[in-house]
Structure formats: structure tokens, C-alpha cells
Design a protein around this motif. Structure first.
Motif, PDB file in Angstrom:
ATOM      1  N   PRO A  54      -3.876  19.264   2.428  1.00 12.58           N
ATOM      2  CA  PRO A  54      -3.483  17.992   1.812  1.00 12.58           C
ATOM      3  C   PRO A  54      -4.147  17.849   0.443  1.00 12.58           C
ATOM      4  O   PRO A  54      -5.326  18.136   0.293  1.00 12.58           O
ATOM      5  N   GLN A  55      -3.350  17.453  -0.554  1.00 14.87           N
ATOM      6  CA  GLN A  55      -3.881  17.230  -1.902  1.00 14.87           C
ATOM      7  C   GLN A  55      -4.392  15.810  -2.046  1.00 14.87           C
ATOM      8  O   GLN A  55      -5.421  15.572  -2.649  1.00 14.87           O
ATOM      9  N   ARG A  56      -3.591  14.885  -1.498  1.00 14.27           N
ATOM     10  CA  ARG A  56      -3.879  13.478  -1.739  1.00 14.27           C
ATOM     11  C   ARG A  56      -3.158  12.638  -0.695  1.00 14.27           C
ATOM     12  O   ARG A  56      -2.064  12.975  -0.262  1.00 14.27           O
ATOM     13  N   THR A  57      -3.772  11.537  -0.298  1.00 13.48           N
ATOM     14  CA  THR A  57      -3.135  10.570   0.588  1.00 13.48           C
ATOM     15  C   THR A  57      -2.985   9.267  -0.175  1.00 13.48           C
ATOM     16  O   THR A  57      -3.950   8.770  -0.761  1.00 13.48           O
ATOM     17  N   LEU A  58      -1.763   8.751  -0.180  1.00 17.08           N
ATOM     18  CA  LEU A  58      -1.451   7.521  -0.905  1.00 17.08           C
ATOM     19  C   LEU A  58      -1.258   6.380   0.083  1.00 17.08           C
ATOM     20  O   LEU A  58      -0.488   6.502   1.038  1.00 17.08           O
ATOM     21  N   LYS A  59      -1.946   5.273  -0.124  1.00 19.91           N
ATOM     22  CA  LYS A  59      -1.769   4.071   0.682  1.00 19.91           C
ATOM     23  C   LYS A  59      -0.651   3.256   0.053  1.00 19.91           C
ATOM     24  O   LYS A  59      -0.648   3.002  -1.141  1.00 19.91           O
TER      25      LYS A  59
END
Length: 85
Positions: A54-59
Motif C-alpha cells: 500500500p502506498q497511501r490510505t485516503l480517508k
């Protein structure tokens, strides 16, 4: 020949897992190197397909679970949908 081609297409290319939630939707980003997934929460995860990480998790601002995801085929834009407001 048919059995050889079938084995090639059904081979596991890799598994992406973060151990948090089951994937309920996915879309390939315009760069062809990023997979965008949604699960049973209000987040969107961007995955690096080369590294299988995973690169990034966006809320998101959704109040309920995200039910659909779509990426633009030409621009770095994504859209999500939920049954909330």
C-alpha cells in the motif's frame, strides 16, 4: 495449447493484503501502476503494483461504507460512491 494458455491466465500474479478489511471494489489508475481499492469502511487504499505494497490510505468524507470506486482512464482522478447523503 489450450491447457497451456489457460494455466498462464489463471496463475496467481500476487496477493495484496493489509490485514485491515476485505476488498469490496477496485479500479486501475491511469498510470497503470497503481491499483485503487475500497473495503468495508470509509477509506480508499492506493497500491503500488510493482512493490505489492500500500502506498497511501485516503480517508473520505462518507458516513457509510464506500460501495463503488472509479478511476479516470486519462487523468489522476478517482470517484467514490456511498449510500450516505
Amino acid at each position: 495449447t489450450w491447457h497451456y494458455l489457460r494455466r498462464l491466465t489463471q496463475r496467481d500474479k500476487g496477493t495484496l493484503t493489509d490485514g485491515k478489511t476485505a476488498v469490496t471494489g477496485l479500479s486501475l489508475a491511469a498510470d497503470g501502476k497503481t491499483l485503487v481499492t475500497i473495503g468495508g469502511d470509509q477509506t480508499v487504499t492506493l497500491w503500488d503494483l510493482d512493490k505489492k505494497q500500500p502506498q497511501r490510505t485516503l480517508k473520505t468524507h462518507h458516513e457509510g461504507p464506500i460501495v463503488a470506486i472509479a478511476c479516470s482512464p486519462t487523468e489522476p482522478v478517482l470517484a467514490t460512491a456511498s449510500f450516505d447523503k
